[in-house]
Design a protein around this motif. Structure first.
Motif, PDB file in Angstrom:
ATOM      1  N   ASN A  26       0.804  -1.230   0.000  1.00 24.64           N
ATOM      2  CA  ASN A  26       0.000   0.000   0.000  1.00 24.64           C
ATOM      3  C   ASN A  26       0.835   1.277   0.000  1.00 24.64           C
ATOM      4  OD1 ASN A  26      -2.451  -1.458   0.026  1.00 24.64           O
ATOM      5  ND2 ASN A  26      -2.203  -1.785   2.223  1.00 24.64           N
ATOM      6  N   GLY A  27       1.981   1.239  -0.674  1.00 21.58           N
ATOM      7  CA  GLY A  27       2.795   2.443  -0.779  1.00 21.58           C
ATOM      8  C   GLY A  27       3.516   2.847   0.494  1.00 21.58           C
ATOM      9  N   LYS A  28       3.684   1.911   1.439  1.00 25.14           N
ATOM     10  CA  LYS A  28       4.339   2.212   2.719  1.00 25.14           C
ATOM     11  C   LYS A  28       5.587   1.358   2.896  1.00 25.14           C
ATOM     12  CE  LYS A  28       0.989   4.876   4.232  1.00 25.14           C
ATOM     13  NZ  LYS A  28       1.155   6.294   4.304  1.00 25.14           N
ATOM     14  N   MET A  29       6.532   1.906   3.635  1.00 20.63           N
ATOM     15  CA  MET A  29       7.749   1.163   3.989  1.00 20.63           C
ATOM     16  C   MET A  29       8.009   1.340   5.477  1.00 20.63           C
ATOM     17  SD  MET A  29      10.713   3.540   2.318  1.00 20.63           S
ATOM     18  CE  MET A  29      11.107   5.164   2.948  1.00 20.63           C
ATOM     19  N   ILE A  30       8.699   0.358   6.051  1.00 25.74           N
ATOM     20  CA  ILE A  30       9.097   0.455   7.456  1.00 25.74           C
ATOM     21  C   ILE A  30      10.614   0.524   7.484  1.00 25.74           C
ATOM     22  CG2 ILE A  30       9.036  -2.059   7.831  1.00 25.74           C
ATOM     23  CD1 ILE A  30       7.945  -1.308  10.722  1.00 25.74           C
ATOM     24  N   GLN A  31      11.130   1.370   8.359  1.00 24.27           N
ATOM     25  CA  GLN A  31      12.563   1.649   8.394  1.00 24.27           C
ATOM     26  C   GLN A  31      12.988   2.077   9.787  1.00 24.27           C
ATOM     27  OE1 GLN A  31      13.322   5.165   6.048  1.00 24.27           O
ATOM     28  NE2 GLN A  31      11.604   6.251   6.948  1.00 24.27           N
ATOM     29  N   ALA A  32      14.281   2.096   9.986  1.00 26.07           N
ATOM     30  CA  ALA A  32      14.853   2.750  11.165  1.00 26.07           C
ATOM     31  C   ALA A  32      15.545   3.999  10.637  1.00 26.07           C
ATOM     32  CB  ALA A  32      15.832   1.831  11.884  1.00 26.07           C
ATOM     33  N   ALA A  33      14.958   5.143  10.907  1.00 30.51           N
ATOM     34  CA  ALA A  33      15.482   6.418  10.420  1.00 30.51           C
ATOM     35  C   ALA A  33      16.066   7.206  11.589  1.00 30.51           C
ATOM     36  CB  ALA A  33      14.359   7.217   9.753  1.00 30.51           C
ATOM     37  N   THR A  34      17.114   7.948  11.310  1.00 29.87           N
ATOM     38  CA  THR A  34      17.774   8.705  12.382  1.00 29.87           C
ATOM     39  C   THR A  34      16.812   9.659  13.074  1.00 29.87           C
ATOM     40  OG1 THR A  34      18.534  10.329  10.758  1.00 29.87           O
ATOM     41  CG2 THR A  34      20.070   8.580  11.351  1.00 29.87           C
ATOM     42  N   ALA A  83       6.885   5.055   6.667  1.00 29.71           N
ATOM     43  CA  ALA A  83       6.889   6.226   5.787  1.00 29.71           C
ATOM     44  C   ALA A  83       6.280   5.834   4.447  1.00 29.71           C
ATOM     45  CB  ALA A  83       8.317   6.731   5.583  1.00 29.71           C
ATOM     46  N   SER A  84       5.842   6.819   3.733  1.00 32.35           N
ATOM     47  CA  SER A  84       5.340   6.610   2.376  1.00 32.35           C
ATOM     48  C   SER A  84       6.525   6.447   1.436  1.00 32.35           C
ATOM     49  CB  SER A  84       4.506   7.816   1.943  1.00 32.35           C
ATOM     50  OG  SER A  84       4.237   7.753   0.561  1.00 32.35           O
ATOM     51  N   ILE A  85       6.373   5.575   0.448  1.00 33.10           N
ATOM     52  CA  ILE A  85       7.459   5.445  -0.532  1.00 33.10           C
ATOM     53  C   ILE A  85       7.520   6.674  -1.442  1.00 33.10           C
ATOM     54  CG2 ILE A  85       7.462   2.929  -0.449  1.00 33.10           C
ATOM     55  CD1 ILE A  85       6.066   2.931  -3.195  1.00 33.10           C
ATOM     56  N   SER A  86       6.503   7.521  -1.367  1.00 30.28           N
ATOM     57  CA  SER A  86       6.492   8.773  -2.129  1.00 30.28           C
ATOM     58  C   SER A  86       7.030   9.945  -1.314  1.00 30.28           C
ATOM     59  CB  SER A  86       5.063   9.094  -2.575  1.00 30.28           C
ATOM     60  OG  SER A  86       4.580   8.073  -3.400  1.00 30.28           O
ATOM     61  N   ASN A  87       7.536   9.671  -0.128  1.00 30.36           N
ATOM     62  CA  ASN A  87       8.083  10.693   0.756  1.00 30.36           C
ATOM     63  C   ASN A  87       9.059  11.580  -0.013  1.00 30.36           C
ATOM     64  OD1 ASN A  87      10.487  11.470   2.553  1.00 30.36           O
ATOM     65  ND2 ASN A  87       8.940  10.977   4.085  1.00 30.36           N
ATOM     66  N   VAL A  88       8.941  12.895   0.169  1.00 32.25           N
ATOM     67  CA  VAL A  88       9.763  13.841  -0.595  1.00 32.25           C
ATOM     68  C   VAL A  88      11.267  13.691  -0.307  1.00 32.25           C
ATOM     69  CG1 VAL A  88       7.924  15.534  -0.898  1.00 32.25           C
ATOM     70  CG2 VAL A  88       9.426  15.704   1.086  1.00 32.25           C
ATOM     71  N   TYR A  89      11.614  13.185   0.859  1.00 32.68           N
ATOM     72  CA  TYR A  89      13.032  12.972   1.155  1.00 32.68           C
ATOM     73  C   TYR A  89      13.533  11.688   0.499  1.00 32.68           C
ATOM     74  CZ  TYR A  89      17.443  12.337   3.556  1.00 32.68           C
ATOM     75  OH  TYR A  89      18.773  12.167   3.820  1.00 32.68           O
ATOM     76  N   TRP A  90      12.798  10.584   0.662  1.00 33.10           N
ATOM     77  CA  TRP A  90      13.275   9.277   0.214  1.00 33.10           C
ATOM     78  C   TRP A  90      13.104   9.020  -1.274  1.00 33.10           C
ATOM     79  CZ3 TRP A  90      16.720   7.496   3.138  1.00 33.10           C
ATOM     80  CH2 TRP A  90      16.639   7.631   4.524  1.00 33.10           C
ATOM     81  N   LYS A  91      12.025   9.472  -1.867  1.00 37.37           N
ATOM     82  CA  LYS A  91      11.735   9.138  -3.272  1.00 37.37           C
ATOM     83  C   LYS A  91      12.888   9.472  -4.224  1.00 37.37           C
ATOM     84  CE  LYS A  91       8.261   9.380  -6.868  1.00 37.37           C
ATOM     85  NZ  LYS A  91       6.949   9.856  -7.254  1.00 37.37           N
ATOM     86  N   PRO A  92      13.477  10.664  -4.159  1.00 37.02           N
ATOM     87  CA  PRO A  92      14.574  10.960  -5.102  1.00 37.02           C
ATOM     88  C   PRO A  92      15.868  10.184  -4.798  1.00 37.02           C
ATOM     89  CG  PRO A  92      14.166  12.841  -3.660  1.00 37.02           C
ATOM     90  CD  PRO A  92      13.106  11.843  -3.374  1.00 37.02           C
ATOM     91  N   ARG A  93      15.963   9.576  -3.652  1.00 36.84           N
ATOM     92  CA  ARG A  93      17.171   8.832  -3.276  1.00 36.84           C
ATOM     93  C   ARG A  93      17.049   7.328  -3.561  1.00 36.84           C
ATOM     94  NH1 ARG A  93      16.729  13.333  -0.410  1.00 36.84           N
ATOM     95  NH2 ARG A  93      18.590  14.404   0.312  1.00 36.84           N
ATOM     96  N   TYR A  94      15.894   6.892  -4.024  1.00 31.62           N
ATOM     97  CA  TYR A  94      15.628   5.472  -4.280  1.00 31.62           C
ATOM     98  C   TYR A  94      16.526   4.966  -5.404  1.00 31.62           C
ATOM     99  CZ  TYR A  94      12.941   1.309  -5.579  1.00 31.62           C
ATOM    100  OH  TYR A  94      12.536   0.032  -5.872  1.00 31.62           O
ATOM    101  N   VAL A  95      17.214   3.831  -5.158  1.00 39.08           N
ATOM    102  CA  VAL A  95      18.098   3.258  -6.175  1.00 39.08           C
ATOM    103  C   VAL A  95      17.681   1.849  -6.618  1.00 39.08           C
ATOM    104  CG1 VAL A  95      20.101   4.670  -5.579  1.00 39.08           C
ATOM    105  CG2 VAL A  95      19.778   2.455  -4.447  1.00 39.08           C
ATOM    106  N   GLY A  96      16.682   1.262  -5.985  1.00 37.34           N
ATOM    107  CA  GLY A  96      16.219  -0.045  -6.432  1.00 37.34           C
ATOM    108  C   GLY A  96      15.736  -0.907  -5.276  1.00 37.34           C
ATOM    109  N   ALA A  97      15.188  -2.065  -5.655  1.00 38.14           N
ATOM    110  CA  ALA A  97      14.656  -3.000  -4.659  1.00 38.14           C
ATOM    111  C   ALA A  97      15.135  -4.413  -4.967  1.00 38.14           C
ATOM    112  CB  ALA A  97      13.125  -2.953  -4.666  1.00 38.14           C
ATOM    113  N   LYS A  98      15.220  -5.204  -3.920  1.00 36.47           N
ATOM    114  CA  LYS A  98      15.617  -6.603  -4.036  1.00 36.47           C
ATOM    115  C   LYS A  98      14.628  -7.463  -3.277  1.00 36.47           C
ATOM    116  CE  LYS A  98      19.688  -6.357  -6.163  1.00 36.47           C
ATOM    117  NZ  LYS A  98      20.847  -7.136  -5.854  1.00 36.47           N
ATOM    118  N   ARG A  99      14.381  -8.659  -3.802  1.00 36.11           N
ATOM    119  CA  ARG A  99      13.549  -9.658  -3.133  1.00 36.11           C
ATOM    120  C   ARG A  99      14.467 -10.746  -2.605  1.00 36.11           C
ATOM    121  NH1 ARG A  99       8.955 -10.560  -6.652  1.00 36.11           N
ATOM    122  NH2 ARG A  99       8.452  -8.514  -5.770  1.00 36.11           N
TER     123      ARG A  99
END
Length: 147
Positions: free
Chosen positions: A115-123, A130-146
């Protein structure tokens, strides 16, 4: 006669459930269970190098969560990025990687929850969603792995 049919159907249901479930549930749900482990740690503070409920950093949370489900992962986001299969269509439990510069190795990892959400440990927020569309994280996205 009706009792024999009912007994047969009951036994057939039990046998089919037992015969199939070891193959389906283990393979298809360890991702979901790893996300559940991470969710059970919501609110835990961020600790650089942290790998336990006393404090997590991003890769420590992922390593801990998957470890509870029997999957051994490397320690850092960059080394986790060398594992698994690269995917473009995200599924629950996929690892999402981020870097300050797209040419750099990943410096942050999160787990996709659906549903467009991610869980993380952020400083700034510790273990958080957080939303995967978050203005901080979205431009820093480099890919995903399964995994």
């Amino acid at each position: 006669m009706l009792k024999k049919i009912f007994t047969f159907l009951f036994l057939a249901t039990i046998i089919s459930t037992v015969a199939v479930s070891p193959f389906v549930s283990k393979a298809s749900t360890y991702h979901t269970r790893a996300v559940s482990v991470a969710k059970s740690n919501l609110g835990v503070k961020y600790v650089w190098g942290g790998m336990s409920p006393r404090g997590f950093d991003c890769s420590g949370l992922v390593k801990y969560s998957y470890g509870k489900e029997g999957k051994v992962l490397p320690r850092t986001a960059a080394s986790m990025f060398t594992e698994g299969k690269r995917v473009s269509n995200l599924a629950v439990g996929d690892l999402m990687f981020f870097a300050d510069n797209k040419a750099e190795r990943p410096t942050h990892v999160a787990m996709y929850m659906g549903n467009g959400k991610m869980i993380q440990a952020a400083t700034s927020h510790g273990v958080s969603i957080a939303s995967i569309s978050n203005v901080y994280w979205k431009p820093r996205y480099v890919g995903a792995k399964r995994i």
